[in-house]
Design a protein around this motif. Structure first.
Motif, PDB file in Angstrom:
ATOM      1  N   ALA A  69       0.622  -1.230  -0.022  1.00 19.77           N
ATOM      2  CA  ALA A  69      -0.180   0.016  -0.029  1.00 19.77           C
ATOM      3  C   ALA A  69       1.267   0.526   0.262  1.00 19.77           C
ATOM      4  O   ALA A  69       0.344   2.028  -0.216  1.00 19.77           O
ATOM      5  N   THR A  70       1.718   1.040   0.714  1.00 21.17           N
ATOM      6  CA  THR A  70       2.341   2.078   0.753  1.00 21.17           C
ATOM      7  C   THR A  70       3.400   2.948  -0.592  1.00 21.17           C
ATOM      8  O   THR A  70       4.043   3.308  -0.974  1.00 21.17           O
ATOM      9  N   VAL A  71       3.887   1.776  -1.466  1.00 18.30           N
ATOM     10  CA  VAL A  71       3.838   1.758  -2.814  1.00 18.30           C
ATOM     11  C   VAL A  71       3.384   2.147  -4.078  1.00 18.30           C
ATOM     12  O   VAL A  71       3.102   3.105  -4.705  1.00 18.30           O
ATOM     13  N   VAL A  86      -0.065   5.720   5.832  1.00 19.14           N
ATOM     14  CA  VAL A  86       0.350   4.857   4.355  1.00 19.14           C
ATOM     15  C   VAL A  86       0.934   6.164   3.802  1.00 19.14           C
ATOM     16  O   VAL A  86       1.951   6.484   3.214  1.00 19.14           O
ATOM     17  N   ALA A  87       0.297   6.500   3.983  1.00 15.39           N
ATOM     18  CA  ALA A  87       0.167   8.070   3.232  1.00 15.39           C
ATOM     19  C   ALA A  87       1.526   8.507   4.158  1.00 15.39           C
ATOM     20  O   ALA A  87       2.565   9.696   2.904  1.00 15.39           O
ATOM     21  N   TRP A  88       1.512   9.153   5.074  1.00 13.79           N
ATOM     22  CA  TRP A  88       2.543  10.043   5.654  1.00 13.79           C
ATOM     23  C   TRP A  88       3.679   9.233   5.459  1.00 13.79           C
ATOM     24  O   TRP A  88       4.672   9.524   4.534  1.00 13.79           O
ATOM     25  N   THR A  89       3.811   7.353   5.676  1.00 13.91           N
ATOM     26  CA  THR A  89       4.889   6.957   5.108  1.00 13.91           C
ATOM     27  C   THR A  89       5.770   6.944   3.810  1.00 13.91           C
ATOM     28  O   THR A  89       7.019   7.375   3.269  1.00 13.91           O
ATOM     29  N   HIS A  90       4.358   6.822   2.986  1.00 14.90           N
ATOM     30  CA  HIS A  90       4.575   7.141   1.259  1.00 14.90           C
ATOM     31  C   HIS A  90       5.967   8.005   1.512  1.00 14.90           C
ATOM     32  O   HIS A  90       6.591   8.222   0.466  1.00 14.90           O
ATOM     33  N   GLY A  91       5.303   9.785   1.944  1.00 11.56           N
ATOM     34  CA  GLY A  91       6.562  10.618   2.167  1.00 11.56           C
ATOM     35  C   GLY A  91       7.640  10.628   2.531  1.00 11.56           C
ATOM     36  O   GLY A  91       8.475  11.538   2.366  1.00 11.56           O
TER      37      GLY A  91
END
Length: 247
Positions: A69-71, A86-91
């Protein structure tokens, strides 16, 4: 050979560090990292880099649903707090770290051992092994004698005899369990970074392939610091609170 089975790290640097130290003191020979390296926790970059280092040294690593999901983007089935994380982690992750997660396999087979995040029957469907029926389905989907998986954040052990009889039990920490040769086994070591069985101590397990024994472990860690990282990141407060509750 002693293999440390570590799953569901969830960007918890403090828990992962404590488990790695415990495993080193137990003189493990190798590591199998069973997915969900990110999500929920406050230090995804450090955790991903440490996983990459272990893989470079020969460790097995498989993809978890939070890694995917992060990718690829948030899954609609995820709860709101998980989607925020997940959204925060992607950044927070560099392109090379995202590429590492994207290239992780869904499963790895080594000799008579299968390593997978969710289950053996549909690794990319992310269905949970919530009880004996799902465990039987997973064991019947592979010829491997041992299946090691994560996804469920509670330690469990299942077995299936040659006559089709299944059993299950919740293991006690620190006790070596003989894995009898006339059965298939499915072990869930529990979550390193976010246990949910009421015990906040980090979970992992050690598989001794020569003795055919499995020992589940619980490792205390600095929960307050891990929670502080979550709060500093501006992630949902519930993600910090549940660490101390083991829920």
């Amino acid at each position: 050979m002693k293999i440390a089975l570590i799953s569901d790290l969830h960007a918890n640097r403090e828990a992962f560090s404590a488990v790695l130290e415990h495993a080193q003191n137990a003189q493990v020979d190798d590591y199998a990292l069973l997915g969900d390296f990110v999500g929920y926790g406050g230090d995804p970059s450090w955790v991903v880099d440490r996983v990459r280092e272990l893989v470079a040294q020969g460790a097995v690593a498989v993809m978890g649903n939070h890694d995917l999901a992060t990718v690829k983007g948030q899954a609609p089935s995820m709860r709101e707090e998980a989607r925020e994380a997940v959204a925060w982690t992607h950044g927070q992750l560099r392109p090379d770290q995202l590429e590492f997660l994207a290239q992780l396999p869904l499963s790895v087979t080594q000799q008579d051992r299968l390593f997978v995040h969710a289950n053996a029957f549909a690794p990319g469907g992310w269905e949970y092994i919530q009880g004996r029926l799902e465990a039987m389905r997973s064991l019947q989907a592979t010829e491997c004698r041992y299946t090691f998986c994560g996804h469920m954040h509670e330690p469990m052990l299942y077995h299936l005899s040659g006559t089709g009889k299944a059993g299950e039990f919740t293991p006690a920490a620190g006790t070596a369990i003989p894995l009898l040769p006339n059965r298939q086994w499915l072990a869930i070591p529990g979550s390193c970074g976010q246990p949910r069985d009421g015990n906040p101590a980090a979970c992992y397990a050690i598989f001794d392939s020569e003795r055919s024994e499995l020992a589940f472990q619980r490792v205390p860690y600095d929960i307050e610091s891990a929670a502080a990282r979550i709060r500093a990141a501006g992630l949902p407060e519930r993600l910090a609170q549940r660490l101390s509750e083991g829920q």
